[in-house]
Design an enzyme around this catalytic site. Structure first.
Site, short mmCIF file in Angstrom:
data_model
loop_
_atom_site.label_atom_id
_atom_site.label_comp_id
_atom_site.label_asym_id
_atom_site.label_seq_id
_atom_site.Cartn_x
_atom_site.Cartn_y
_atom_site.Cartn_z
N GLU A 62 0.86 -1.18 0.00
CA GLU A 62 0.00 0.00 0.00
C GLU A 62 0.89 1.23 0.00
O GLU A 62 1.95 1.23 0.64
CB GLU A 62 -0.91 0.01 1.23
N CYS A 251 -6.51 1.17 3.48
CA CYS A 251 -7.34 2.37 3.56
C CYS A 251 -7.28 3.18 2.28
O CYS A 251 -8.16 4.00 2.02
CB CYS A 251 -6.92 3.20 4.75
N ASN A 383 -12.60 -3.16 2.19
CA ASN A 383 -11.49 -3.22 3.14
C ASN A 383 -11.90 -2.55 4.44
O ASN A 383 -12.18 -1.36 4.46
CB ASN A 383 -10.26 -2.51 2.56
N GLU A 384 -11.98 -3.30 5.51
CA GLU A 384 -12.20 -2.77 6.86
C GLU A 384 -13.43 -1.88 6.97
O GLU A 384 -13.43 -0.90 7.73
CB GLU A 384 -10.97 -1.99 7.33
#
Length: 829
Positions: A62, A251, A383-384
């Site tokens: 990332e 994120c 994601n999350e």
């Protein structure tokens, strides 16, 4: 050809500096007495445990901590196309990283190079632009070649003077380039005459000219690929022999605007990461705001990620946004047309990866230089996300569309941002009920948590979804952190039928641009180094094995006393006031009472913020301060009731009530209105590393008084909010320091006995291989160091050491060193 046949035979992952020594089996004491034994490992080689996939361990990349731009992406020029903006970072301008001698204006008009490449620099005659890149400047090596390029436009003939220099003078022969006419790319090559880490690239113009996409690349990139990856970083990643590559986040994926391109507004700044933005010629890719506070050039885009995965023999695993933002934003986008567009983009992504050159997106892949497919088998959606039902509704639509068109693709879901709690439980139930194939789990917890949770996956439903442990780390880069992670990894391998994929995160960090700690590999503009955690990951990833061999080990006697400690009050990005604090022992004795009618003399200020007694309450008034803790009482207190009234005045979150406080790094606290005022949860801090023990959704209203009670009995804690029981937990898990797992290498038949001894004394251990006929010599790799040891640019106290163990049979005794990870490779005859 199978993937395994293309990978190197399993080795012991040794560095060139490893020391070759010979180690003997621990001898028996004199007079035939049996050796003193602390532990016993019993192996049953006649039985088969779980099969371990080639893809068990992998990498997660990332663009955080300048991992891509200024890191893995080898471009040396920062803000090469003048696209930096205050939207990216409040301190940015379009000329950030550029020094101007003369007159230069950044322009965004119809004369731009490309619609996606919005800005360019218009320079007057006699102007020089100079760029110092990242860190302290451009890092250049004597004798190395560097490829320069620029897109330029000039109505009349003008000459560009190209210079590499530092404070000591010229670093290469000056180059001159004549520019005339419309936009065209111009190239030059420099050969550095000196080594420096403070270099600068200067572009001077004799006449008025427009400049864009100013670039300087080392010729010596990974695999010599033009416009490619920084060699030392890519080689460290490749040395891990990853089974998969998850990209581009994190994120980074599900934050920002999900909006479409608009003819009137152009590209949305802070647009979410969308793969189509990142392919094609680099000068036609739109730069974008990065969630982590800077700008991303997309020079390292989807094509480059796919290519790197192929280069290192890893399965590509891209992550696409599900139109539910995460990472604290917690917003579900309601727009059916936009959702359909994102679903179609995901289908187009699969075509880009796997489609024939006759298909629309397969042709684009071929035009970029890769006519053959990339062999994509997995796609992760989301994601999350912290809005479980909103996310799963959208995930289901993605999954249905993908499976309908590409039934061979595994669609991966997730379980939110933590290892437990309401979001985790809800998402797991939704995933189980829907028969999802694989669920991504993420957690960043203390070393103690990792030592306590080796058996986490022992009880998972064997017929349910498989686990992708996409992000995990123990909140530090010491060898003590690595020991805890290694102990946990033995449990991952033992449960390889459940945990199919696992990747430490984050992987890369530029030491001058850090948004997150810990990280696997650290670097600056001149060097890179693997952390202690990197050495642990490398040892496991290079020595996986193909199947678990059932084994058992005795454990360490452990006695846990009751939770004890003082009490505390705190806030985080919030102003709040507290009143009527009472601490009462279980036998009725009053330990503390404070209604703040006088000075707060019983309280010690250990954190930030601004505390004062105000109107008969103890108030913390700094709305921007984090962790403002004040404490009172005795660290020997046990079995007590803590009561307090708390009121939020203003700010982003709620307030925190601490108990079991030993010192500033070791305590429990009930975090009410935490995580952006979305949840209440109890966190335990172990030497500053926090673990969430229980959490539920919840918010704190400003101006409302809340009655809070914490009842501590032994290791059990019960919590009450406004007179009603909110929750309870018992913190009695054992942080077992001795862990092991045994696997078999199918190619050689070797047994791999992997032992972690995370304690300050050696572990004298009897090993019973269950009658297996083995060679008398075994190869050993050991990682051993002080728990506080950390690798750095100049020192590597945590490094593998090679040795040979002699005189063994199907039963032998071995003393595993204090604070060590030991891999024994034992050949069966």
């Amino acid at each position: 050809m199978s993937r395994r046949s293309t990978r190197p035979r399993l080795g012991l992952g040794l560095t060139a500096a490893a020391v070759l020594i010979t180690t003997a089996v621990v001898p028996a004491p004199a007079h035939g007495e049996a050796p003193v034994i602390d532990y016993a490992i019993t192996v049953d080689p006649t039985k088969q445990g779980a099969a371990i996939d080639d893809t068990m361990y992998g990498l997660f990349l990332e663009d955080i901590n300048r991992a891509a731009d200024g890191g893995l992406y080898a471009e040396l020029v920062q803000n090469r196309s003048f696209e930096y903006s205050t939207v990216d970072n409040r301190a940015y301008t379009s000329l950030t990283s550029w020094d101007v001698d003369g007159s230069a204006t950044v322009v965004n008009d119809d004369g731009r190079l490309h619609a996606n490449n919005r800005n360019y620099a218009q320079v007057a005659a006699g102007t020089t632009l100079a760029n110092s890149g990242y860190n302290s400047g451009l890092s250049l090596r004597s004798g190395a070649k560097y490829d320069f390029s620029v897109w330029a436009r000039a109505e009349a003939g003008t000459t560009l003077t190209l210079t590499l220099k530092d404070a000591g003078g010229a670093l290469a022969t000056v180059r001159h380039q004549t520019v005339k006419g419309g936009w065209k790319q111009y190239r030059a090559t420099f050969t550095a005459t000196r080594t420096t880490t403070t270099g600068r690239l200067a572009v001077g113009s004799t006449g008025a000219a427009a400049l864009d996409e100013v670039s300087l690349f080392p010729r010596d990139t990974y695999r010599k690929q033009p416009g490619g990856l920084r060699k030392d970083l890519a080689e460290k990643l490749a040395a891990l022999k990853p089974g998969f590559l998850r990209f581009p986040g994190g994120c980074l994926v599900n934050t920002g605007s999900m909006a479409d391109y608009s003819e009137t507004s152009g590209w949305q700044r802070a647009r979410s990461y969308q793969w189509k933005d990142t392919i094609g010629p680099v000068e036609q890719r739109a730069t974008n705001a990065n969630f982590w506070g800077y700008n991303q050039s997309y020079g390292l885009g989807y094509y480059e990620y796919f290519r790197f995965a192929e280069d290192v023999g890893a399965m590509p695993l891209p992550v696409v946004p599900a139109l539910v933002t995460g990472c604290g934003q917690n917003r579900a986008v309601v727009d059916d047309a936009l959702l359909k567009r994102h679903i179609q983009d995901t289908l187009d992504l699969i075509e880009f990866a796997n489609g024939p050159v006759t298909s629309t997106w397969g042709r684009k892949r071929a035009e970029m230089g890769h006519p053959g497919p990339f062999g994509l088998t997995h796609v992760q959606v989301g994601n999350e996300e912290n809005l479980p039902r909103e996310f799963f509704e959208r995930f289901t639509k993605f999954r249905s569309a993908i499976e309908a068109k590409y039934p061979g693709i595994t669609v991966v879901s997730n379980s939110g941002p933590a290892a437990s709690g309401a979001t985790f439980d809800t998402l797991w139930q939704l995933n189980r009920d829907a028969g999802v194939a694989m669920v991504d789990e993420h957690y960043y917890n203390s070393p103690r948590w990792f030592l306590e949770n080796n058996q986490r996956y022992d009880s998972y439903d064997r017929s349910g979804p498989k686990v992708f442990l996409g992000e995990y780390a123990s909140q530090g880069n010491t060898f003590g952190n690595g020991l805890a992670e290694a102990a946990f990894m033995t449990g991952l391998e033992r449960n390889a039928d459940i945990v199919k994929l696992a990747s430490y995160a984050p992987v890369l960090a530029n030491e001058d641009y850090v948004q997150w700690r810990p990280d696997l590999i650290w670097f600056n503009n001149r060097a890179s180094w693997g952390s202690a955690n990197y050495e642990v990951q490398k040892l496991f990833m290079n020595n996986v094995g193909d199947r678990v061999v059932p084994s058992e080990a005795t454990s360490t006697p452990s006695v846990s006393g009751p939770i004890s400690g003082a009490v505390g009050l705190s806030t985080w990005a919030t102003a709040a006031s507290f009143d009527d604090v009472r601490v009462t022992a279980a036998d009725g004795r009053t330990l503390l009472t404070d209604d703040f009618s006088g000075p707060a003399s019983a309280w010690t200020h250990t954190g930030g913020g601004s505390w004062a007694v105000q109107d008969g309450q103890y108030a913390q008034r700094d709305v921007g301060a984090a962790n403002t803790t004040v404490t009172a009482g005795d660290r020997a207190w046990r079995d007590y009731d803590l009561r307090v009234t708390a009121t939020k005045q203003a700010g982003a979150e709620g307030f925190l009530v601490a108990f079991g406080v030993k010192d500033t790094g070791n305590y429990y606290w009930w975090n009410l209105g935490g995580w952006g005022n979305t949840a209440h949860g109890v966190e335990r801090s172990d030497d500053g590393a926090k673990t969430t023990l229980i959490s539920k959704p919840g918010t704190i209203e400003a101006g409302r008084a809340y009655d809070i009670e914490v009842k501590v009995r032994g290791r059990q804690v019960t919590l009450y909010l406004n007179g009603k029981e909110w929750g309870a937990f018992t913190d009695d898990q054992v942080a077992e320091p001795f862990r092991q797992v045994v696997t078999r290498d199918r190619a050689t038949g070797d047994l791999l006995v992997k032992v972690v001894n995370a304690q300050p004394t050696e572990a004298r251990t009897s090993v019973d291989l269950g009658g297996a006929r083995v060679a008398s010599r075994a190869r050993v790799t050991t990682l051993a160091a002080a728990p506080s040891a950390e690798n750095s640019e100049t020192a590597t106290p945590v490094a593998p050491v090679k040795s040979t163990l002699t005189g063994i049979s199907d039963t032998f005794t071995y003393a595993f060193p204090a604070n060590s990870i030991t891999f024994l490779r034992i050949s069966e005859r």
